[in-house]
Design a protein around this motif. Structure first.
Motif, short mmCIF file in Angstrom:
data_model
loop_
_atom_site.label_atom_id
_atom_site.label_comp_id
_atom_site.label_asym_id
_atom_site.label_seq_id
_atom_site.Cartn_x
_atom_site.Cartn_y
_atom_site.Cartn_z
N SER A 1 1.05 -1.09 -0.18
CA SER A 1 -0.19 0.06 -0.02
C SER A 1 0.84 1.21 0.09
O SER A 1 0.26 2.33 -0.64
N VAL A 17 -5.20 1.16 -4.25
CA VAL A 17 -5.10 0.25 -3.13
C VAL A 17 -6.66 -0.20 -2.66
O VAL A 17 -6.83 -1.34 -2.74
N ASP A 51 -7.06 -5.78 5.25
CA ASP A 51 -6.72 -6.31 3.98
C ASP A 51 -7.01 -7.95 4.07
O ASP A 51 -6.65 -8.58 3.38
#
Length: 478
Positions: free
Chosen positions: A288, A296, A324
Motif C-alpha cells: 500500500s 489500493v 486487507d
C-alpha cells in the motif's frame, strides 16, 4: 396383477390433463347442468305426449269396439252372416283400422277381416306386429252374452308422432345445449378473468417480480382479494429491497435469517460444527505504500470480489472483511455436511486464482499479490454478538481463533490447516498435503501439529479449473 378397474383408472389418469382452467370447469359445469335440465324436460314432454297418444288410441279403440258390438248385436241374433261380413269388411277398410271380427260366444269367428286372431283363444293383438293394438268387447242382449267384437288399430301414426316429437326435442336440446355451452364458456371466461389475473400475478411474484400490481376496479370480494394481493406484493417488495441492501453488508444467508426473525433479534447464539477460513494479503502494508490510495482501494475491492465468488462456489459465506483480510464460514448459515472440504478447497482455489492473476499482473508491469490462508474446523458459537443496539451475526470460539493464528503463521501462498483434520479419511483422499510441523501459537499452551495443503485430488481439480477460468474470463463455467 392389477385389476381391470385399476388398469382403467391408470389409463384415464395418464390422459387426464395436468391443468384444467377454471373457465373451462365453470363452462362445462353450467353446460352439463343446462343439457341435463333440457334433456330431462324433453323426456318428460315425450313421456307425457306418448301417454296422451296411448290414451287417445285406447279411447278410440274402445269406442270402435262398442260401436261394432252395438251394430252387430241384431245381426248376430238374426244369424245374418252376409250383412255381418259386409259390416266387418266395411269397418276393416276404414283408416287406421287393421282388422275387425265378430266371434260367437263359443269362440269361433262369425265374420272376420284383416289382422285379427282366428279364435278368441289367441291374443287379441296379432303377434309380431308391435305397431298394431287390439281391443275386444262383449256383444250382449238383455244380459245374455252373444259373442265378442274385436278391432285392431294401427299405431303407425302414434309412433310417427312420437318419433317426430323426439326428433324435434333432440334438435332443440342440441341447439339449446350448443348455445348454452357457448354462453356458459363466455360467462366462465368472464367470471374467471380475475382468477387468471391473480394466477399471473402469483407467478410474477414467484419469479421475483415484486413490482407486479393488479388493477382493482371491482367492488366485490374478488376486488378485496386483489387489493390484499397488492398490499402483500408491496410488502414483499419492501422486504426484498431491505434484504438486498442488508445482503451488501452481511451474507445472504444471514440477511435472510434476520429478515425472517425480525421479532426475535437478541444477543446470543448456538453451537455449531462448522469450518472457518481466514485469508489476508501478505505484505499489504509495504504494497500500500507503493500505490496511491485509490489504487489500493480498487485492488482490495477486486480481490475481495474474487474471494466472495470463490466462497459462493463452495457454499461459503463472507462473515466479515478485516482490513486487507477476509473471514469466510462454511456450514453456519446453512447445513453443509462437506463444510471441511469446501473450506479447504476454497483456500486452494483462491491461491491458484491469485497465482494466475499474478502472472497477468507481472506481465503488465504490476506488483504481484500474495495471500496467506488458514483453515480450521470444529465446534464454534454462531449467533448475534455485540450490544443490544449494535450487534453482528458471526462465529466465535477457539476453533475460529486457531484458524486466524494458522493464517498469521503461514508464508505467502500457503494454506495451513491442523494435521488433526487429516484423520478424516475421506478428506485425506480429497486433498494433497505435506507436513508443516508443530507451531507454537499465541493462546495455545501446546504446540499445534499442522499441514500445508498443496492441491485437491484429481476428481475435484477439473471443476475447480473451470471455475477459475470462468472467474478470469468472465464466462460461465461449462
Amino acid at each position: 396383477m392389477a385389476s381391470p378397474l385399476l388398469r382403467l383408472r391408470r389409463h384415464l389418469t395418464a390422459y387426464r390433463p395436468a391443468h384444467l382452467p377454471v373457465a373451462h370447469k365453470l363452462g362445462l359445469s353450467i353446460s352439463l347442468l343446462i343439457i341435463g335440465c333440457v334433456t330431462l324436460l324433453g323426456l318428460v314432454i315425450i313421456n307425457q305426449q306418448s301417454r296422451l297418444l296411448h290414451e287417445q288410441m285406447d279411447g278410440f279403440g274402445q269406442a270402435m269396439v262398442e260401436q261394432l258390438a252395438a251394430t252387430s248385436r241384431e245381426l248376430v241374433l238374426a244369424d245374418d252372416s252376409l250383412a255381418l261380413n259386409a259390416l266387418i269388411i266395411n269397418l276393416a277398410g276404414s283408416p287406421r283400422v287393421m282388422g275387425a271380427a265378430v266371434y260367437h260366444r263359443d269362440g269361433h269367428p262369425l265374420a272376420r277381416s284383416g289382422l285379427v286372431p282366428e279364435t278368441l283363444d289367441q291374443p287379441v293383438a296379432p303377434p309380431h306386429h308391435p305397431q298394431v293394438s287390439g281391443y275386444a268387447g262383449d256383444i250382449r242382449f238383455q244380459d245374455v252374452r252373444l259373442g265378442s267384437a274385436v278391432v285392431t288399430l294401427s299405431q303407425v301414426e302414434q309412433y310417427t308422432a312420437v318419433r317426430h316429437a323426439v326428433t324435434a326435442i333432440a334438435l332443440s336440446t342440441l341447439i339449446i345445449s350448443l348455445l348454452a355451452g357457448i354462453a356458459a364458456f363466455l360467462m366462465g371466461k368472464h367470471l374467471s378473468r380475475p382468477i387468471d389475473q391473480l394466477m399471473l400475478a402469483t407467478r410474477a411474484i414467484g419469479a421475483g417480480d415484486y413490482r407486479y400490481r393488479l388493477e382493482t376496479r371491482r367492488r366485490d370480494e374478488i376486488g378485496q382479494l386483489m387489493t390484499a394481493f397488492n398490499r402483500m406484493a408491496r410488502g414483499l417488495e419492501e422486504k426484498s429491497q431491505v434484504e438486498g441492501a442488508l445482503s451488501r453488508y452481511v451474507s445472504v444467508g444471514v440477511a435472510r435469517k434476520i429478515m425472517n426473525n425480525l421479532d426475535q433479534l437478541e444477543l446470543g447464539g448456538h453451537q455449531v460444527e462448522a469450518s472457518v477460513l481466514f485469508a489476508d494479503i501478505a505484505g499489504f502494508t509495504s504494497l500500500s505504500e507503493q500505490l496511491p490510495p485509490d489504487q489500493v482501494a480498487r485492488l482490495l475491492n477486486e480481490y475481495f470480489s474474487y474471494v466472495s465468488r470463490i466462497a459462493h462456489c463452495y457454499r461459503g459465506t463472507i462473515d466479515k472483511f478485516l482490513g486487507d483480510g477476509v473471514m469466510v464460514v462454511f456450514g453456519v448459515t446453512e447445513e453443509d455436511p462437506d463444510h471441511r472440504f469446501h473450506a479447504i478447497a476454497c483456500g486452494v482455489m483462491l491461491q491458484r486464482l491469485v497465482s494466475r492473476l499474478n502472472r497477468i499482473r507481472v506481465a503488465a508491469g504490476q506488483l504481484p499479490v500474495r495471500f496467506r490462508v488458514g483453515v480450521n474446523s470444529g465446534l464454534m458459537l454462531a449467533g448475534n454478538m455485540g450490544a443490544d443496539d449494535r450487534m453482528q451475526y458471526t462465529v466465535v470460539g477457539d476453533t475460529v481463533n486457531l484458524a486466524a493464528r494458522l493464517m498469521g503463521s503461514g508464508d505467502p501462498g500457503q494454506i495451513i490447516i491442523p494435521a488433526a483434520l487429516m484423520e478424516d479419511t475421506e478428506l485425506a483422499r480429497a486433498l494433497h498435503t505435506r507436513p508443516h510441523g508443530y507451531l507454537s501459537l499465541r493462546g495455545k499452551e501446546a504446540p499445534v501439529n499442522t499441514c500445508v495443503v498443496e492441491d485437491v485430488s484429481e476428481p475435484h481439480r477439473p471443476l475447480m479449473e473451470r471455475h477459475i477460468h470462468a472467474l478470469i474470463t468472465g464466462e460461465s463455467p461449462s
